[in-house]
Design an enzyme around this catalytic site. Structure first.
Site, PDB file in Angstrom:
ATOM      1  N   GLU A 132       0.830  -1.209   0.000  1.00 34.58           N
ATOM      2  CA  GLU A 132       0.000   0.000   0.000  1.00 34.58           C
ATOM      3  C   GLU A 132       0.860   1.252   0.000  1.00 34.58           C
ATOM      4  O   GLU A 132       0.564   2.233  -0.673  1.00 34.58           O
ATOM      5  CB  GLU A 132      -0.912   0.034   1.244  1.00 34.58           C
ATOM      6  CG  GLU A 132      -2.105  -0.871   1.176  1.00 34.58           C
ATOM      7  CD  GLU A 132      -3.086  -0.477   0.092  1.00 34.58           C
ATOM      8  OE1 GLU A 132      -2.769  -0.700  -1.092  1.00 34.58           O
ATOM      9  OE2 GLU A 132      -4.162   0.024   0.412  1.00 34.58           O
ATOM     10  N   THR A 185      -5.976   7.553  -4.736  1.00 30.39           N
ATOM     11  CA  THR A 185      -5.980   7.606  -3.263  1.00 30.39           C
ATOM     12  C   THR A 185      -5.027   8.678  -2.747  1.00 30.39           C
ATOM     13  O   THR A 185      -5.352   9.407  -1.799  1.00 30.39           O
ATOM     14  CB  THR A 185      -5.574   6.223  -2.704  1.00 30.39           C
ATOM     15  OG1 THR A 185      -6.553   5.285  -3.133  1.00 30.39           O
ATOM     16  CG2 THR A 185      -5.535   6.218  -1.185  1.00 30.39           C
TER      17      THR A 185
HETATM   18  N1  HSE Z   1      -8.442   4.502   4.412  1.00 31.86           N
HETATM   19  C1  HSE Z   1      -7.970   4.785   3.084  1.00 31.86           C
HETATM   20  C2  HSE Z   1      -8.434   6.164   2.673  1.00 31.86           C
HETATM   21  C3  HSE Z   1      -8.528   3.757   2.142  1.00 31.86           C
HETATM   22  O1  HSE Z   1      -9.596   6.465   2.891  1.00 31.86           O
HETATM   23  O2  HSE Z   1      -7.627   6.931   2.153  1.00 31.86           O
HETATM   24  C4  HSE Z   1      -8.158   3.992   0.708  1.00 31.86           C
HETATM   25  O3  HSE Z   1      -7.103   3.214   0.319  1.00 31.86           O
END
Ligand code: HSE
Length: 313
Positions: A132, A185
């Site tokens: 990630e 993201t």
């Molecule tokens: N918790 C993360 C966000 C999940 O909301 O940015 C997305 O990968």
């Protein structure tokens, strides 16, 4: 030497689940990604095939998430081994459905199985989190943990890592709509506020506690009441077309709750049965069609088992 081949499917996931930014997530049955892997005698980790990504993902084994996490695994376990990888992307990326997590988890489960499971699923988690980090600059676990472990997962703490599998009512059904706009993201994290008001935090804490209690006690009404995010959603909602109109449609049609899936643009609605979720998805699609925005619907129960492993001869 003839080596065994393995195929692993790892599922998409809904991170945050409304108010649980970076700490809650659940796995879906579909969509997801598939990795096919085989040991080789070259001593190298090679990426032999990538399909379903329109040529957009890196082919360099040092940069592609799957080969990268396989290398993390080999380093952690001290194993020297050549590995041939095929990645079949079966879900969109930049969609808020944990696409990079599904790829990383499929890759890690595949190499772990091929090597005779030297690590537990829980021990694979930090490696998936590093995937990630590579994908979006932050090693959050709310997609990778449910994709790897299945079910609904709470990350109570990151340091030390403390991950808890939560129970949930069996009848819950999830409708997902992925509007065809891309929200990376990284960008969706950059726009968030770095300070929050204590008054907002109090409301959020109440909801997180209520949501977890609702899941643990099978209290669907409490789940619905608590599925509200005062901190992240107001900032990100502006990136998602007709977000508040979609929410109204969902709540007007008996959804327990509605929110952004991960960092968006996908939205999810939690319902008490499949038919309710299906109907809401159709109405949401119709709404976006009016603006000429295409979308993909997914219907799924919460996926209890996580990755599916299949040996191929
Ligand atoms: N918790 C993360 C966000 C999940 O909301 O940015 C997305 O990968």
């Amino acid at each position: 030497m003839q080596h065994k081949r393995i195929s692993v499917f790892a599922p998409a996931s809904v991170a945050n689940v409304g108010c649980g930014y970076d700490i809650l997530g659940f796995a879906l049955h579909e969509p997801g990604d598939r990795v096919i892997m085989q040991l080789n005698d070259t001593g190298k980790v090679t990426l032999d095939r990538v399909e379903g990504d329109d040529g957009l993902l890196p082919r360099d084994p040092g940069k592609n998430i799957v080969s990268a996490v396989v290398n993390y695994f080999l380093k952690k376990t001290g194993i020297t081994q050549g590995v041939s990888i095929e990645l079949y992307k079966q879900m969109p990326f930049g969609s808020g459905l944990g696409s990079s997590s599904a790829s990383a988890v499929a890759g890690l489960v595949a190499i772990n199985e091929l090597m005779g499971t030297p690590l537990t699923r829980e021990e694979l988690l930090p490696l998936a989190m590093e995937g990630e980090r590579l994908a979006c600059g932050n090693a959050h676990a709310d997609n990778v943990a449910p994709a790897l472990l299945g079910g609904l997962v709470l990350i109570r703490s990151y340091d030390p890592l403390d991950v808890i599998r939560l129970p949930y009512p069996e009848n819950l059904y999830v409708g997902i709509l992925y509007p065809h706009v891309e929200i990376p993201t990284l960008e969706a994290r950059k726009i968030l506020k770095t300070n929050i008001a204590v008054t907002d935090a109090i409301k959020q804490w109440g909801n997180i506690a209520g949501l977890v209690t609702g899941f643990c006690t099978q209290n669907t009404e409490l789940i619905g009441r608590s599925l509200e995010d005062f901190i992240i959603e107001p900032v990100r909602a502006m990136l998602i077309p007709r977000f508040y109109e979609m929410r109204k449609i969902a709540t007007d049609h008996n959804a327990l709750g509605f929110g952004i899936s991960g960092s968006g643009p996908s939205v999810f609605t939690l319902c008490q049965n499949k038919e309710t979720a299906r109907k809401i998805l159709l109405l949401l699609q119709e709404l976006l069609n009016k603006d000429g925005i295409g979308s993909t619907p997914y219907l799924s129960a919460i996926n209890k088992t996580g990755p599916l492993v299949e040996w191929i001869n």
